[in-house]
Structures are given as C-alpha cells and as structure tokens.
Design a protein around this motif. Structure first.
Motif, PDB file in Angstrom:
ATOM      1  N   ASP A 344      -4.292  -5.038  -6.694  1.00  0.00           N
ATOM      2  CA  ASP A 344      -3.309  -4.542  -5.728  1.00  0.00           C
ATOM      3  C   ASP A 344      -3.559  -5.113  -4.322  1.00  0.00           C
ATOM      4  N   ASP A 345      -4.050  -6.340  -4.276  1.00  0.00           N
ATOM      5  CA  ASP A 345      -4.290  -7.023  -3.001  1.00  0.00           C
ATOM      6  C   ASP A 345      -2.963  -7.161  -2.243  1.00  0.00           C
ATOM      7  N   GLN A 346      -2.946  -6.726  -0.985  1.00  0.00           N
ATOM      8  CA  GLN A 346      -1.742  -6.794  -0.181  1.00  0.00           C
ATOM      9  C   GLN A 346      -1.684  -8.061   0.677  1.00  0.00           C
ATOM     10  N   THR A 347      -2.780  -8.789   0.794  1.00  0.00           N
ATOM     11  CA  THR A 347      -2.804 -10.001   1.607  1.00  0.00           C
ATOM     12  C   THR A 347      -2.453 -11.228   0.780  1.00  0.00           C
ATOM     13  N   ILE A 348      -3.173 -11.428  -0.298  1.00  0.00           N
ATOM     14  CA  ILE A 348      -2.825 -12.475  -1.261  1.00  0.00           C
ATOM     15  C   ILE A 348      -2.490 -11.772  -2.571  1.00  0.00           C
TER      16      ILE A 348
END
Length: 404
Positions: A344-348
């Motif tokens: 659930d990475d929001q940056t990559i």
C-alpha cells in the motif's frame, strides 16, 4: 555605463561561464535570471524604487529555500547544507524578480497590452499560472540538499571515514565508509545508493543491518543531494553512470571481498539501470523501484505540471521519459537479485515495483503488506532475506535481523 547595462552584461557572462563549465541550459538560465531581471527593473523603474523591488525579491527568494530547508531538517533530524540554500535562494530570487521584470518589459514593448490596469489582469493571471506550473518541477529537478550526523546506533556498530568520489563526468560525490566493529576484517562491501531527496547518513536501519552482519558499507550522496556537488536530478539517467564510475573505487576498498549493490526507491532504479555494468558484482538488493518514470509522472502529477516537468527536463539535458527500469538488462540475467516493496505504498505504487519484478522471474521477491514508503527495511522477513543473501557470499553473519 548604466546599472542596467552592467547587470545585463553580468547576466550574460554568468550564463556563458555556466555553459562553458558544463551546466545545462536550464541551470545556466536559472543562475543568470536574477541579474537579467535586475537589469530590466533598473531600466524600467526609478533608482530608489528599483532598489526596493530588487531587495524585496532577493529577500523573498532567499527566504523560501531557507524555510523549506528548515522544515525538512526538523522533519528528518538533519540540517540543510548552507551553500545549497544560498544557491537555491539565488535562483529562486530570479523566478521572483522575473514576474515584475517581465511585466515591466511587456509594458515597455507593448504598452497597449497592459494599460489601462484592466488589461493587465490576464497577463498577471498568466504569470501566476506559469509560476504554479514551473515551481513544482523545478523543486523536483533541483532538490533541497540535506545532511546529518550519523545516528548513535550506527556509530555503535561501525567506524566511519569520509571519502570524495567522482562521477562519470567528474562531479564530486561525498561518500562515507562504514567499517563494522564486530569483525576484524569486513566480510564484504555493500555499496548503498539512497533515494530521491535523501542523503547517505539518513538510512540508519540499512547501515545498522549491514554493519551488524559484518559487512562494510560505502554510502554516498547522489549528485545534487547531501553534500555532493549540485546538479539536476535525472531520476537514474546520470546517476546510473555515476554508480558505474565509482564501482571500481568500491572494488578497491573491498580488497577482494564480495561487493553488493543496494538501492532504495530512486536508488533502486539507479542500481537496476547500472546493474549489468557493475563488474564483479556479487548481488543486487533493491527496495521499492518504479518501473517507468513517464508512467509514474502521469500518476503523481496533474497533466499540465507533468508536461511542464518533461519540458524543463529536456532543458536540463534529461530524457526523463526514457527512464524505464522494468526494461533493465540485469532483470533477465546477472547476479542474484532481491526485490522488495510495500503493498500500500503511496509514493511509488506497488504496481510500479511489481512491473519490475514481472520482468525478472529469476528474482526473489517479498511484498510487505502495510507500511509507508521506505519502511521495507523495518520488516523482519525483509531484513532476514537481505542477511540471507549476504550470507550466500560470506557465511557466518552472526546476526539474525532482530532489532534489540
């Protein structure tokens, strides 16, 4: 000679010297912009008013990077590199002064377009729109350079020494060698490449993991980061060439011991793009890479800003749309490869990292269920996977990855 002429000639000299010294068109323009804008203001306004406007623009230009550096330093427990703040402030003041300067120049060349004042509204709105489109990409091409002292938990496990390395074009890269305290001779060397906006001392979990495992670490500031020489960020384009250039220096430090390349986020992209040219590399460890920069830009930035970013990138001599790590040759064949990312990475986005892994069926992959960007190193299964890979090249690490 008038003040305006002196400033104009000074701006031309700065631009020419910057280009001759190897700067790209965008960098040269940013360095010359303050003097050029001052020349226009000096010619269009009476001396006292011109001095006030110029002083206000310089102050605002210097204040914005200083405040940004202060906020980042507090957030990440570091401090802004003073000459980076000064350089960014100088260039930022050029953008600030260009707004009244361009308006006054337009008023001089085509007065009917800005007089009366009601005609000026569209031009002022256009100026505001241009600034809003230009500043976000500029801030990502030329990042605030932050540095910090090593954390006590790192120094408890390593003895440090500073080095100056050089990139493929001679750019100066500040580096630090971490020698593990737990062994008489390091079992190997990890060449660590940090991510966008980072610096070599900022990844204490990675430094601690490797040194507690008996491995030395060579960590360096990417160009335009930390205390390395200023430069535009190319998101892996030029940075991969720097890694290839310093690899031979890393091998000399290793003195025959195995050498592993480790990269996180943008640093993972650098490692992947350079991976097939790292002679004698024992293994690659990458965390949260993106697969296609153009696709990531479209996802992360609104359409106009993304287009502006690509345009400014070309002015900086960068082909940002050609950074495609998922097509890196090392994915198909090469040394052992370990890839990890966060679901659930929001940056990559996870899909970006998964697109890289999909092209490397030979790779070992781990996906952390939940966490923020760069949290992979805090996940015990990942730490144990990294130690397991290192142990293949140098057994008896004596460390199981648990954090006391």
């Amino acid at each position: 000679m008038s003040a305006a002429a002196i400033l104009l000639n000074g701006g031309i000299v700065v631009a020419v010297v910057a280009v001759v010294a190897g700067s790209q068109v965008l960098s040269a323009a940013l360095l010359a912009a303050p003097l050029m804008s001052m020349a226009v203001l000096s010619a269009a306004l009476r001396p006292g008013l011109a001095a006030q406007v110029i002083a206000g623009g310089l102050l605002l230009g210097l204040l914005l990077p200083w405040l940004q550096g202060l906020a980042l330093a507090r957030r990440y427990h570091g401090h802004a590199v003073w000459w980076s703040v000064a350089l960014r402030g100088w260039c930022c003041s050029g953008v600030v002064l260009a707004c009244p300067g361009s308006y006054l120049l337009l008023a001089r060349l085509a007065p009917g377009l800005v007089h009366p004042w009601t005609h000026a509204a569209p031009w002022l709105a256009l100026q505001a729109a241009v600034v809003l489109l230009v500043l976000p990409p500029l801030a990502n091409l030329y990042v605030q350079q932050i540095t910090a002292a090593d954390a006590p938990q790192v120094l408890a496990h390593a003895i440090t020494s500073d080095l100056v390395l050089h990139g493929y074009d001679g750019v100066r890269l500040q580096a630090r060698y971490y020698r593990p305290r737990c062994v008489a001779q390091p079992r190997g060397l990890v060449v660590f490449t940090h991510g966008f906006g980072g610096w070599k001392e900022g990844f204490l979990n990675h430094l601690t993991l490797c040194t507690r495992s008996g491995w030395a670490v060579l960590a360096y500031d990417l160009r335009g980061h930390g205390r390395s020489q200023p430069g535009a960020v190319s998101f892996g384009g030029r940075e991969q060439e720097d890694l290839v250039a310093l690899w031979s220096q890393a091998q000399r430090l290793a003195a025959g011991a195995p050498v592993v390349a480790y990269g996180v986020s943008m640093g993972a992209v650098v490692v992947l793009l350079a991976g097939n040219r790292l002679a004698g590399c024992a293994g690659l460890v990458v965390e949260s890479p993106f697969g296609d920069l153009a696709r990531l830009m479209r996802h992360a930035l609104p359409g106009p800003i993304s287009w502006c970013g690509r345009t400014l990138g070309r002015c900086a001599g960068l082909a940002l749309t050609r950074i495609v790590p998922q097509a890196a040759p090392v994915l198909a064949s090469g040394p052992p490869l370990l890839i990890g990312w966060i679901a659930d990475d929001q940056t990559i986005p996870a899909a970006e990292s998964a697109s890289v892994a999909a092209q490397a069926p030979r790779a070992r992959t781990l996906v952390m269920p939940h966490g923020e960007h760069l949290d992979t190193i805090t996940w015990l299964p990942w730490r144990q996977a990294v130690i397991g890979l290192l142990a293949e090249f140098a057994p008896r690490t004596g460390y199981d990855g648990e954090v006391a």
